[in-house]
Write a protein that holds these residues in place. Sequence first.
Motif, mmCIF file in Angstrom:
data_model
loop_
_atom_site.group_PDB
_atom_site.id
_atom_site.type_symbol
_atom_site.label_atom_id
_atom_site.label_comp_id
_atom_site.label_asym_id
_atom_site.label_seq_id
_atom_site.Cartn_x
_atom_site.Cartn_y
_atom_site.Cartn_z
ATOM 1 N N LEU A 13 0.968 -1.337 -0.081
ATOM 2 C CA LEU A 13 -0.006 0.139 0.058
ATOM 3 C C LEU A 13 0.898 1.147 -0.129
ATOM 4 C CD1 LEU A 13 -2.484 -1.164 2.694
ATOM 5 C CD2 LEU A 13 -2.944 -1.618 0.444
ATOM 6 N N LEU A 16 -0.885 4.347 -1.391
ATOM 7 C CA LEU A 16 -1.939 4.870 -0.515
ATOM 8 C C LEU A 16 -1.319 5.543 0.714
ATOM 9 C CD1 LEU A 16 -4.540 1.865 -0.541
ATOM 10 C CD2 LEU A 16 -4.083 3.636 -2.116
ATOM 11 N N GLY A 19 -0.383 9.065 -0.265
ATOM 12 C CA GLY A 19 -1.563 9.761 -0.389
ATOM 13 C C GLY A 19 -2.140 10.370 0.715
ATOM 14 N N MET A 20 -2.190 9.404 1.655
ATOM 15 C CA MET A 20 -2.389 9.814 3.097
ATOM 16 C C MET A 20 -1.530 10.733 3.698
ATOM 17 S SD MET A 20 -4.163 6.275 4.746
ATOM 18 C CE MET A 20 -4.526 7.017 6.245
ATOM 19 N N THR A 23 -2.569 14.474 2.147
ATOM 20 C CA THR A 23 -3.817 14.910 2.958
ATOM 21 C C THR A 23 -3.314 15.248 4.384
ATOM 22 O OG1 THR A 23 -4.518 12.727 3.253
ATOM 23 C CG2 THR A 23 -5.708 14.114 1.317
ATOM 24 N N GLY A 24 -2.660 14.417 4.867
ATOM 25 C CA GLY A 24 -2.428 14.655 6.397
ATOM 26 C C GLY A 24 -1.605 16.029 6.529
ATOM 27 N N TYR A 26 -1.922 18.638 4.221
ATOM 28 C CA TYR A 26 -2.633 19.568 4.273
ATOM 29 C C TYR A 26 -3.699 19.913 5.394
ATOM 30 C CZ TYR A 26 -1.622 21.016 -0.497
ATOM 31 O OH TYR A 26 -0.792 21.458 -1.530
ATOM 32 N N MET A 27 -3.808 18.906 6.066
ATOM 33 C CA MET A 27 -4.844 18.985 7.424
ATOM 34 C C MET A 27 -4.080 20.224 8.108
ATOM 35 S SD MET A 27 -5.977 16.452 9.850
ATOM 36 C CE MET A 27 -6.777 16.818 11.465
ATOM 37 N N VAL B 46 -12.864 17.399 9.827
ATOM 38 C CA VAL B 46 -11.574 16.914 9.145
ATOM 39 C C VAL B 46 -11.463 16.943 7.931
ATOM 40 C CG1 VAL B 46 -10.365 14.773 9.286
ATOM 41 C CG2 VAL B 46 -11.091 15.413 11.448
ATOM 42 N N TRP B 49 -10.588 20.380 6.695
ATOM 43 C CA TRP B 49 -9.094 20.930 7.063
ATOM 44 C C TRP B 49 -8.171 20.194 6.007
ATOM 45 C CZ3 TRP B 49 -10.027 19.197 12.686
ATOM 46 C CH2 TRP B 49 -10.380 20.528 13.395
ATOM 47 N N MET B 50 -8.586 18.706 5.434
ATOM 48 C CA MET B 50 -7.662 18.307 4.465
ATOM 49 C C MET B 50 -8.054 18.759 3.280
ATOM 50 S SD MET B 50 -7.585 14.238 5.840
ATOM 51 C CE MET B 50 -6.712 13.882 7.135
ATOM 52 N N TRP B 299 -9.902 10.217 7.644
ATOM 53 C CA TRP B 299 -8.588 10.217 6.705
ATOM 54 C C TRP B 299 -8.801 9.603 5.396
ATOM 55 C CZ3 TRP B 299 -2.958 9.533 9.280
ATOM 56 C CH2 TRP B 299 -2.136 10.459 8.403
ATOM 57 N N THR B 303 -9.039 11.058 1.414
ATOM 58 C CA THR B 303 -7.705 10.866 0.517
ATOM 59 C C THR B 303 -8.035 10.198 -0.630
ATOM 60 O OG1 THR B 303 -6.568 10.786 2.614
ATOM 61 C CG2 THR B 303 -5.390 9.958 0.555
ATOM 62 N N PHE B 304 -8.854 9.076 -0.447
ATOM 63 C CA PHE B 304 -9.106 7.969 -1.556
ATOM 64 C C PHE B 304 -10.130 8.357 -2.613
ATOM 65 C CE2 PHE B 304 -7.002 5.389 2.035
ATOM 66 C CZ PHE B 304 -5.598 5.570 1.606
#
Lengths: 162, 342
Positions: A13, A16, A19-20, A23-24, A26-27, B46, B49-50, B299, B303-304
């Motif tokens: 993964l 994946l 990607g997380m 986004t993490g 950007y939080m 959340v 924010w993302m 999350w 994201t996905f």
Amino acid sequence: MEKIKEFFKTFLLVELLKGMALTGRYMFARKITVQFPEEKTPQGFRFRGLHAQRRYANGEERCIGCKLCEAVCPALAIKIEVAEREDGTRRTTQYDIDLTKCIFCGFCEESCPVDAIVETRIFEYHGEKRGDLYYTKPMLLAVGDKHEAQIAKDRASDAKYR
Amino acid sequence: MMEWLEPIQKFLGPAWLPIWTLLKIVVIVLPLMGAVAYLTLAERKVIGWMQIRIGPNRVGYFGLLQPLADGLKLLMKEIIVPSGANKFLFIIAPILTLMPALAVWAVVPFNAQLVVANINAGLLYILAMASLGVYGVIIAGWASNSKYAFLGALRSAAQIVSYEIAMGFALVTVLMAAQSLNLGDIVRGQHGEHGLLNWYLIPLFPMFVVYFISGVAETNRAPFDVAEGESEIVAGFHVEYSGMAFALFFLGEYANMILVAFLASIMFLGGWLSPVPFLPDSIVWMFAKVAFMLFLFLWFRATFPRYRYDQLMRLGWKVFIPISLLWVVLVGAWMQTPYWLW
């Protein structure tokens, strides 16, 4: 070999998780939301909002009833009736803009030979019943009278680019 | 620990048992509903924010009254029953979805003492109850008398049933490791002097991943939310629902999300056990772990991109089931060697 590498990449993964991570991150980034009634985005001097009719400094209305704006209006939102005034000048007896038809293209302003019809920076207006957004000549003149200073300033800023 | 209740028990006589049971139900369900309500707010915040937004912040300070406003709105709305629908089944379907989602909580332990029913086959009960949820989906889709709802129901039902298998196998490894179906005992099996290293997360990590992803699919959450699919299709089995009947499906979905988070914490993350030996075990750890797992749900959603339906089925049948089967055998073999330290 490449296939095996690909297999492990998918299986574990990796993408994946990447990607997380994105986004993490950007939080915690600075938020770009503009909280509208309290904050406003900057406006250009060419902003095309609510219409207004202008007057000359001596109080005489500019519009001469040439109907160029009516002719150019792609949405057919303008309706003009013209008559001769007692002093012999050509004036409009009726000048209506249906704002529910208007697409705010700015052609009316562009076509006006005397800079009578203009679009102002006002964009927060509303109607509460049917017909409220059908602006007649006195309403347009009132808008012009109220905001003449800002309108004149915006025309002056734009003048050097024309 | 309940000695102070005895006078009340004597006073009420035979009425005591139903009252006490009802009280326990209320004590579980009310905070759960509150958690569901605020999970929706947390989700919107959340994800906001993302996406570099700030999320709801107009209703109450920090948007804290937003869930109440939403709930009130849904309560006031009319529940429209389509004219061709089977009225009885149409009304009963959302209840059938929500009921198992709430009933499961009877066996979930919050800490060593705090559990409504400390039964020995807790895990089995949970699997049984969680499987019942799919009936609500099928009945809702069929009773609506709409081809869209019906197709959506078939899709969701197939998805939920497929992922249940992989999920079940992941749980099998846990009960092999714990030698028990009792959730409290599963947590106690992870107790040891090394804290975090004693958790089943370490030897069963692939199963943890399989379990959690299956849990996401099972609860119809993004990226497996083809049932809802708000950016592509209108909805799945619940297209014809409105008002509170519609809200019940979502209450069920969010309650199930919280349940999956709780089960993941209990079975893989040591429940109420402290991750480091020098800190005491406490219910706070439990809630922290659950909050983290729930955050993962949000999350993922931020994201996905959504799975295509065939990809979703492929993942369930061709990837997760082989992996979990393999791991069951592997763990079995591992446990026969002296290298099994858990």
